[in-house]
Design a protein around this motif. Structure first.
Motif, PDB file in Angstrom:
ATOM      1  N   SER A 155     -32.170 -37.723  92.704  1.00  0.00           N
ATOM      2  CA  SER A 155     -31.847 -38.392  93.969  1.00  0.00           C
ATOM      3  C   SER A 155     -30.340 -38.570  94.100  1.00  0.00           C
ATOM      4  N   ILE A 156     -29.872 -38.580  95.332  1.00  0.00           N
ATOM      5  CA  ILE A 156     -28.457 -38.734  95.642  1.00  0.00           C
ATOM      6  C   ILE A 156     -28.244 -40.138  96.186  1.00  0.00           C
ATOM      7  N   GLU A 157     -27.194 -40.798  95.710  1.00  0.00           N
ATOM      8  CA  GLU A 157     -26.895 -42.161  96.125  1.00  0.00           C
ATOM      9  C   GLU A 157     -25.386 -42.300  96.327  1.00  0.00           C
ATOM     10  N   SER A 158     -24.992 -43.196  97.207  1.00  0.00           N
ATOM     11  CA  SER A 158     -23.581 -43.517  97.406  1.00  0.00           C
ATOM     12  C   SER A 158     -23.341 -44.945  96.953  1.00  0.00           C
ATOM     13  N   VAL A 159     -22.314 -45.123  96.117  1.00  0.00           N
ATOM     14  CA  VAL A 159     -21.960 -46.448  95.611  1.00  0.00           C
ATOM     15  C   VAL A 159     -20.540 -46.757  96.085  1.00  0.00           C
ATOM     16  N   ARG A 160     -20.388 -47.892  96.745  1.00  0.00           N
ATOM     17  CA  ARG A 160     -19.065 -48.289  97.216  1.00  0.00           C
ATOM     18  C   ARG A 160     -18.156 -48.525  96.013  1.00  0.00           C
ATOM     19  N   LEU A 161     -16.952 -47.964  96.039  1.00  0.00           N
ATOM     20  CA  LEU A 161     -16.064 -48.028  94.884  1.00  0.00           C
ATOM     21  C   LEU A 161     -15.747 -49.440  94.433  1.00  0.00           C
ATOM     22  N   ASP A 162     -15.622 -50.369  95.359  1.00  0.00           N
ATOM     23  CA  ASP A 162     -15.277 -51.732  94.958  1.00  0.00           C
ATOM     24  C   ASP A 162     -16.460 -52.488  94.358  1.00  0.00           C
ATOM     25  N   ARG A 163     -17.629 -51.853  94.318  1.00  0.00           N
ATOM     26  CA  ARG A 163     -18.796 -52.484  93.696  1.00  0.00           C
ATOM     27  C   ARG A 163     -19.059 -51.944  92.288  1.00  0.00           C
ATOM     28  N   ILE A 164     -18.246 -50.982  91.857  1.00  0.00           N
ATOM     29  CA  ILE A 164     -18.401 -50.435  90.507  1.00  0.00           C
ATOM     30  C   ILE A 164     -17.776 -51.400  89.515  1.00  0.00           C
ATOM     31  N   VAL A 165     -18.564 -51.784  88.525  1.00  0.00           N
ATOM     32  CA  VAL A 165     -18.146 -52.751  87.508  1.00  0.00           C
ATOM     33  C   VAL A 165     -17.584 -52.042  86.281  1.00  0.00           C
ATOM     34  N   ALA A 166     -18.215 -50.932  85.883  1.00  0.00           N
ATOM     35  CA  ALA A 166     -17.786 -50.191  84.697  1.00  0.00           C
ATOM     36  C   ALA A 166     -18.166 -48.729  84.852  1.00  0.00           C
ATOM     37  N   ALA A 167     -17.330 -47.872  84.278  1.00  0.00           N
ATOM     38  CA  ALA A 167     -17.599 -46.438  84.279  1.00  0.00           C
ATOM     39  C   ALA A 167     -17.119 -45.863  82.952  1.00  0.00           C
ATOM     40  N   TYR A 168     -18.053 -45.296  82.208  1.00  0.00           N
ATOM     41  CA  TYR A 168     -17.739 -44.693  80.911  1.00  0.00           C
ATOM     42  C   TYR A 168     -18.102 -43.221  80.926  1.00  0.00           C
ATOM     43  N   SER A 169     -17.260 -42.418  80.334  1.00  0.00           N
ATOM     44  CA  SER A 169     -17.563 -41.011  80.141  1.00  0.00           C
ATOM     45  C   SER A 169     -18.626 -40.906  79.060  1.00  0.00           C
ATOM     46  N   VAL A 170     -19.745 -40.266  79.369  1.00  0.00           N
ATOM     47  CA  VAL A 170     -20.818 -40.124  78.390  1.00  0.00           C
ATOM     48  C   VAL A 170     -20.343 -39.250  77.231  1.00  0.00           C
TER      49      VAL A 170
END
Length: 87
Positions: free
Chosen positions: A64-79
């Motif tokens: 599935s495809i989803e859009s997440v607003r950038l200011d709502r991202i809490v953490a992002a890690y490279s797997v």
């Protein structure tokens, strides 16, 4: 229109674009509009602007495809690398 949108730092925006270009699988945490926290391994496929806000378009594990607003991202890690992309 997203009047409550808080622009993210340019470095974070560039990091998301880099992840899209390199097809980096991310371990992403974010809050949705209702404030519910989500965490998933996703493939970022685009960074878009609409309604005066920026979004990371991502593909979930189920396709599935989803859009997440950038200011709502809490953490992002490279797997692959296991490192935070937001530091």
């Amino acid at each position: 229109m997203n009047e409550n949108y808080e622009p993210v730092a340019c470095a974070h925006h560039e990091t998301y674009q880099y992840a899209v270009m390199r097809k980096l699988m991310l371990d992403l945490s974010w809050h949705d509009e209702a404030g519910v926290k989500h965490r998933a391994r996703v493939l970022p496929i685009d960074v878009v602007t609409r309604d005066r806000a920026e979004f990371l378009v991502l593909k979930q594990k189920d396709g599935s495809i989803e859009s997440v607003r950038l200011d709502r991202i809490v953490a992002a890690y490279s797997v692959d690398r296991g490192e935070s992309l937001l530091d």
